[in-house]
Design an enzyme around this catalytic site. Sequence first.
Site, short mmCIF file in Angstrom:
data_model
loop_
_atom_site.label_atom_id
_atom_site.label_comp_id
_atom_site.label_asym_id
_atom_site.label_seq_id
_atom_site.Cartn_x
_atom_site.Cartn_y
_atom_site.Cartn_z
N ARG A 259 0.86 -1.19 0.00
CA ARG A 259 0.00 0.00 0.00
C ARG A 259 0.89 1.23 0.00
O ARG A 259 1.47 1.59 1.03
CB ARG A 259 -0.88 -0.04 1.26
CG ARG A 259 -2.03 0.95 1.27
CD ARG A 259 -2.65 1.01 2.65
NE ARG A 259 -1.85 1.85 3.54
CZ ARG A 259 -1.77 1.68 4.87
NH1 ARG A 259 -2.41 0.69 5.45
NH2 ARG A 259 -1.04 2.50 5.60
N HIS B 254 -3.68 4.46 4.72
CA HIS B 254 -4.79 3.49 4.73
C HIS B 254 -6.01 4.11 4.06
O HIS B 254 -6.64 3.51 3.18
CB HIS B 254 -5.12 3.10 6.17
CG HIS B 254 -6.35 2.26 6.29
ND1 HIS B 254 -6.43 0.98 5.79
CD2 HIS B 254 -7.56 2.52 6.86
CE1 HIS B 254 -7.64 0.49 6.03
NE2 HIS B 254 -8.34 1.41 6.68
N TYR C 265 3.50 5.53 11.59
CA TYR C 265 3.79 4.14 11.98
C TYR C 265 4.67 3.37 10.99
O TYR C 265 5.02 2.23 11.26
CB TYR C 265 2.48 3.36 12.21
CG TYR C 265 1.48 3.43 11.07
CD1 TYR C 265 1.61 2.61 9.94
CD2 TYR C 265 0.40 4.29 11.13
CE1 TYR C 265 0.69 2.66 8.91
CE2 TYR C 265 -0.54 4.35 10.10
CZ TYR C 265 -0.39 3.53 8.99
OH TYR C 265 -1.30 3.58 7.97
#
Length: 351
Positions: free
Chosen positions: A257, A261, A270
């Site tokens: 990805r 998100h 993160y």
Amino acid sequence: MPEKVIGSFQVKRLDILDEKGNADISLMPSLSEAYIRRMYELLVLSRTFDGFALNLQREGRLGTYASIAGQEASQVGTAFALEKTDWIFPSFREMGVYLTMGYPMHMLFQYWAGDERGIRSPDDLNMFPICIPVGTQIPHAAGAALAAQYRKDRIAVVAYFGDGGTSKGDFHEGFNIAGVGKLPVVFICQNNQWAISVPREKQTASKTLAQKAFAYGFEGIQVDGNDIFAVYKVAADALKQAREGGGPTFIECLTYRMSDHTTADDATRYRTKEEVEAWKPKDPLLRLKLFMEKNRLWTEEYQKHVEEESKETVSAAVKRAEAMEPPEPADMFTYTYETLTVRQKKQREDL
């Protein structure tokens, strides 16, 4: 007491096209030059759609949006192997599947802008609505496959989900009934390495996700999810097996990805910049472009034409979506209730 092995399994992995655009010809599926160009054009169209959607969201013209950047080959490659009679159960990150199957693009923009009319699939497409709750479409797909088996329909059912979905109870329930019934379903996991902010190694101890299928009595196979040829070949074989009564298959597409998100997320909190940079050379569009260039299927002029045509197509879809008349408030009564109560009838009249 002596021990003995009562069962074992092997997880197969398929790679055909490497990061430099070199293909293992012995493993290549039979694809015409026109077919390969169409694959590339849909990859470009999917990424163009994605870029427009992100910009529109930032301008306040769309709601929260889930980018597909980096995962296009896993979507376009599998969708290319589908037939119109097959049933599709998507999650919320399958815009490449929608576009490959010919779903009206303006309706996708409608949906992401908050207009539910955008997700009413046309009659000629067997696509269930976008599923926001993680993994809940998996048992739905198994149920549809059970119905198809009962009716003796020669079709396949496909469920798309991410790596996070494999840690949900719905995943195990859907896989269990699929295995027991040898149902005509193909489970396609886009393992993009992150379940929102949870890295893959923090959500499961399995060496692969594909191996989870063996516990339910059917094959799991891993594929380079950025290699569109390998993705297509594995999906085509699994779908053929399902249609012919050979039972389910689980395909783990290893991909990444490249974006957050969703637009409500900030992935820099993160994951590291170095991790993202390491995946950029594996870009599915880049490696197919390199293959086409090596095989004289790509030119600068062709690239310019594909990009311009994609931008024009997406721009026209945006204009069409934003020109739509807003839905009638009374529709919430018309399309929700079979029979209205006295109070509901009064509420509708007041509208």
